[in-house]
Design an enzyme around this catalytic site. Structure first.
Site, mmCIF file in Angstrom:
data_model
loop_
_atom_site.group_PDB
_atom_site.id
_atom_site.type_symbol
_atom_site.label_atom_id
_atom_site.label_comp_id
_atom_site.label_asym_id
_atom_site.label_seq_id
_atom_site.Cartn_x
_atom_site.Cartn_y
_atom_site.Cartn_z
ATOM 1 N N CYS A 15 0.807 -1.223 0.000
ATOM 2 C CA CYS A 15 0.000 0.000 0.000
ATOM 3 C C CYS A 15 0.842 1.275 0.000
ATOM 4 O O CYS A 15 0.301 2.379 -0.004
ATOM 5 C CB CYS A 15 -0.951 -0.005 1.194
ATOM 6 S SG CYS A 15 -2.028 -1.455 1.204
ATOM 7 N N HIS A 39 -2.537 8.405 5.918
ATOM 8 C CA HIS A 39 -2.829 7.069 5.410
ATOM 9 C C HIS A 39 -4.272 6.725 5.771
ATOM 10 O O HIS A 39 -5.008 6.220 4.939
ATOM 11 C CB HIS A 39 -1.848 6.066 6.001
ATOM 12 C CG HIS A 39 -1.901 4.717 5.385
ATOM 13 N ND1 HIS A 39 -1.793 4.508 4.025
ATOM 14 C CD2 HIS A 39 -2.066 3.476 5.934
ATOM 15 C CE1 HIS A 39 -1.875 3.215 3.764
ATOM 16 N NE2 HIS A 39 -2.052 2.566 4.904
ATOM 17 N N LYS A 46 -9.341 8.359 1.928
ATOM 18 C CA LYS A 46 -9.926 7.016 1.944
ATOM 19 C C LYS A 46 -11.335 7.006 2.516
ATOM 20 O O LYS A 46 -12.093 6.067 2.279
ATOM 21 C CB LYS A 46 -9.029 6.069 2.730
ATOM 22 C CG LYS A 46 -7.681 5.786 2.085
ATOM 23 C CD LYS A 46 -6.873 4.804 2.902
ATOM 24 C CE LYS A 46 -5.523 4.512 2.271
ATOM 25 N NZ LYS A 46 -4.563 5.641 2.418
ATOM 26 N N PHE A 103 1.691 -3.304 4.093
ATOM 27 C CA PHE A 103 1.994 -4.601 4.678
ATOM 28 C C PHE A 103 3.490 -4.885 4.537
ATOM 29 O O PHE A 103 4.125 -4.487 3.560
ATOM 30 C CB PHE A 103 1.204 -5.702 3.962
ATOM 31 C CG PHE A 103 -0.228 -5.832 4.416
ATOM 32 C CD1 PHE A 103 -0.772 -4.975 5.359
ATOM 33 C CD2 PHE A 103 -1.032 -6.834 3.894
ATOM 34 C CE1 PHE A 103 -2.095 -5.112 5.776
ATOM 35 C CE2 PHE A 103 -2.355 -6.983 4.307
ATOM 36 C CZ PHE A 103 -2.881 -6.113 5.242
#
Length: 412
Positions: A164, A304, A336, A400
């Site tokens: 990501c 994020h 997001k 990740f």
């Protein structure tokens, strides 16, 4: 050798709320929700049945049908977005040295839909039915490769995969190629089309996704006490980065400057952030050091902000750890909340929106933030956009494997 300055002269965006930079920007500024039921396949048997689809994206607008069939959806979206960024920059390749121009576009999982379909076809019909285009339809560097061929760009031709963090890392590394003289112009960012059965099933099995199937529009709610996981999204965000003197010489419009690039590794866990946001904090510190900016110089952080229980707390703690007392003065928001998590494209789209924030002096909001959760106590620009002076802004992406990236943008 002194570093050369890097500026942004073109941008493209394809998102769940708009096809194109301006549509996406104005939709996010208005707090538009782009999350809804999955339509790309039948998700009725899944524990999560919704996502942020780029529903209005039509590849026939950009490519002949014969060419489109040779591309996975992540390539179609990335190519179209890169073409918009090039057009937006006003690049005339016939008048420029294309040996000094390159491409650096990544994807977190590449052509997963084509991999799924081909695996089923192989099992049902045998190896002779597998398309000769299968490999170039799936590997992640083919957006860079195809754009290089399309425009005749003979400089660096690269791709990036850091989960990501991919889009942010690609932009940062492309900027460094310009800073240190390996190129004068780079097309950089990320693209992703992960809304497929195995992707949705995999993230669902990991209990990473929200399960608000009864109300998808409120599912992505960064920092809210009711957050229960992220929402998968698709799209692309791509920038044209250019050496400052090169841009000025051709009279280019400049959105913002890419001032700094920082990285770090959590070295803690494959999917969970380091306790207290230690890795993310070091990443922001490294980026500001690289930019030769003080923490107090920053007005805005495009976070994020995934809407996960652990991630949102970790990022908030990281901001407090890095910025100290100045953390309370920062304006912070999460794109997001409107478009979901675009995985490898998230950092590209969010970098584009951060540059637009500086260019337009306006901040996109965080929607669905009704009741901030424990330890989530900063200014997350809830509900409505905000006009504000922004001279320096950060964009965070964490992936990740414990990989982190922060980009620093400044006003010219």
């Amino acid at each position: 050798m002194s570093k050369r300055r890097v500026v942004i002269t073109g941008m493209g965006a394809i998102t769940p709320v708009g096809i194109g930079l301006q549509d996406s920007w104005h939709a996010m500024l208005a707090g538009t929700n782009g999350i809804g039921p999955v339509t790309l396949f039948d998700a009725s048997g899944f524990s999560c049945t919704f996502a942020g689809e780029a529903r209005l994206f039509d590849p026939d607008r950009f490519f002949p049908a014969k060419e489109s069939r040779k591309m996975d959806r992540f390539m179609q979206i990335g190519m179209a977005c890169g073409m918009e960024a090039v057009e937006d920059a006003g690049l005339d390749f016939s008048a420029l040295d294309t040996e000094r121009m390159g491409v650096y576009i990544g994807s977190g999982i590449g052509g997963v839909k084509t991999i799924e379909d081909t695996t089923l076809l192989l099992r049902e019909k045998g190896p002779r039915r597998v398309s000769p285009f299968y490999i170039p339809m799936t590997i992640t560097n083919m957006i860079s490769g195809n754009l290089s061929v399309l425009y005749g760009l003979k400089g660096p031709n690269l791709s990036m995969v850091t989960a990501c963090s991919t889009g942010g890392h690609a932009i940062g590394e492309a900027g460094r190629l310009i800073e240190y003289g390996d190129a004068d112009v780079m097309i950089a960012g990320g693209s992703e089309a992960p809304i497929t059965p195995t992707s949705l099933a995999g993230f669902s099995s990991a209990r990473a996704l929200s399960r608000r199937n009864d109300d998808p529009g409120t599912a992505s709610r960064p920092w809210d006490t009711g957050r229960d996981g992220f929402v998968m999204g698709e799209g692309a965000g791509i920038m044209v980065l250019e050496e400052y003197a090169h841009a000025k010489a051709r009279g280019a419009r400049i959105y913002a400057e890419l001032c700094g690039f920082g990285m770090s590794g959590d070295a803690y866990h494959m999917t969970s952030p380091a306790p207290g946001g230690e890795g993310a904090s070091r990443c922001m510190d490294n980026a500001l050091k690289n930019a030769a900016r003080n923490h107090s110089d920053v007005q805005y952080l495009n976070a994020h902000g995934t809407s996960t229980p652990l991630g949102d707390i970790a990022e908030t703690l990281a901001v407090r750890r890095s910025f100290g007392d100045h953390a309370g003065k920062l304006m912070i928001s999460s794109n997001k909340s409107m478009i979901g998590h675009l995985l490898g494209a998230a950092g590209g789209v969010e970098a584009v929106m951060t540059a637009m924030t500086i260019h337009q002096q306006a901040i996109t909001p965080t929607i669905n933030l009704d009741d901030p959760g424990p330890q989530c106590d900063l200014d997350y620009v809830p509900g409505d956009s905000r006009q504000a002076r922004v001279e320096t802004a950060l964009s965070n992406s964490f992936g990740f494997g414990g990989t982190n990236v922060t980009l620093v943008f400044g006003r010219i």
